[in-house]
Design an enzyme around this catalytic site. Structure first.
Site, PDB file in Angstrom:
ATOM      1  CG  HIS A  53      -1.947   1.095   1.429  1.00  0.00           C
ATOM      2  ND1 HIS A  53      -1.978   1.959   2.354  1.00  0.00           N
ATOM      3  CD2 HIS A  53      -2.812   1.509   0.640  1.00  0.00           C
ATOM      4  CE1 HIS A  53      -2.801   2.691   2.543  1.00  0.00           C
ATOM      5  NE2 HIS A  53      -3.660   2.583   1.069  1.00  0.00           N
ATOM      6  CG  HIS A  95      -3.216   8.934  -0.354  1.00  0.00           C
ATOM      7  ND1 HIS A  95      -4.110   9.514   0.614  1.00  0.00           N
ATOM      8  CD2 HIS A  95      -4.164   8.015  -0.774  1.00  0.00           C
ATOM      9  CE1 HIS A  95      -5.029   8.801   1.084  1.00  0.00           C
ATOM     10  NE2 HIS A  95      -5.469   8.040   0.134  1.00  0.00           N
TER      11      HIS A  95
END
Length: 296
Positions: A53, A95
């Protein structure tokens, strides 16, 4: 989205082998044979894709070269990244919609009216320190482009690219399509190896990308449990359903598989939870700590 680069793994296998060593036959040859047999059985029955991730973001600052390098070293099957766009059109791996949490943007550019990624040029983004927030050892780690990411993973591990859900963007699916096509041979080689997929929280973006790149597996992210009607609709065009692990159970996994799709769950970081989720039969586990699954 199962990688053909290396066999997938199970957390339980990390426990089974040491226990077997203690109870193995007296001869080294017999012990090795028994360990190999048990390990093979466990791996084939309970295998998952290990998806790092934002890279190995538990040990290095997320979405940086350091995090991707760590994920490769830890033998993750895929590196998951986030696709955004700079003010001058460069696709970047970042992100958050704004730069504040993980960079020194407020110190370097004080008084800017907005700190969104899209309000900064690529040259400006490259001046930011994206590592010190995580640990002083990573001071000076930079934001990297999607092209940089592909260079890092190409031939080493898979790529799962998430199209950013930040609401002010338009055209990101087409931009990602163009980026992938600009790298000679990458898409064909990655697909042949089972090492490329794209996902999004936004149905429209996922569908738009699927239209542009029908061969690339596309997944829909969901923080909530998808309804039966949603699953049936998704099965008409999506390849993956990727829900939060907290809303996932064996019935959902079975139904997704029955409809011909894969299921990857996020974000699973606690070893006990990894075991429970793996037991559900999911296809992939998205985690900040891929080394917990790969033992690397």
């Amino acid at each position: 989205m199962r990688s053909s680069r290396s066999p997938r793994r199970l957390v339980a296998s990390l426990i089974a082998v040491p226990l077997l060593l203690a109870a193995a036959p007296a001869t080294a040859t017999a012990a090795r044979a028994q360990i190999a047999a048990v390990s093979s059985t466990v791996a084939s029955e309970f295998a998952v894709d290990v998806i790092a991730h934002r890279g190995s973001s538990g040990v290095a600052p997320e979405n940086t070269s350091a995090a991707i390098k760590a994920a490769v070293q830890q033998d993750a099957d895929f590196v998951e990244i986030d696709v955004q766009r700079s003010k001058d059109g460069r696709l970047v791996n970042f992100h958050d919609c704004t730069l504040v949490r993980t960079t020194d943007v407020e110190e370097r550019f004080p008084g800017r009216p907005s700190y969104r990624v899209s309000d900064f040029t690529w040259a400006e983004l490259r001046t930011l320190d994206a590592g010190s927030w995580f640990h002083p050892d990573f001071a000076g780690e930079r934001i990297i482009s999607v092209g940089d990411v592909i260079k890092q993973v190409d031939g080493k591990t898979g790529l799962l690219a998430e199209i950013s859900p930040c609401g002010h963007y338009e055209g990101l699916p087409a931009d990602l399509d163009a980026e992938l096509r600009s790298i000679p041979g990458y898409v064909d080689e990655a697909l042949a190896a089972g090492e490329l997929a794209v996902q999004s929280f936004e149905v429209d973006d996922a569908k738009a990308f699927k239209t542009l790149q029908p061969r690339i597996p596309i997944g829909l992210l969901d923080a909530d449990r998808p309804t039966e009607a949603e699953l049936v609709e998704l099965s008409g065009w999506a390849d993956q359903v990727n829900p939060q692990w907290t809303v996932t159970d064996s019935a959902l996994v079975a139904r997704v598989h029955q409809l011909g799709m894969d299921i990857n769950v996020w974000t699973v970081n606690e070893p006990g939870t990894m075991r429970r989720v793996d037991d559900l039969g999911v296809d992939g586990i998205i985690t900040d700590f891929p080394q917990s699954l790969t033992n690397r």
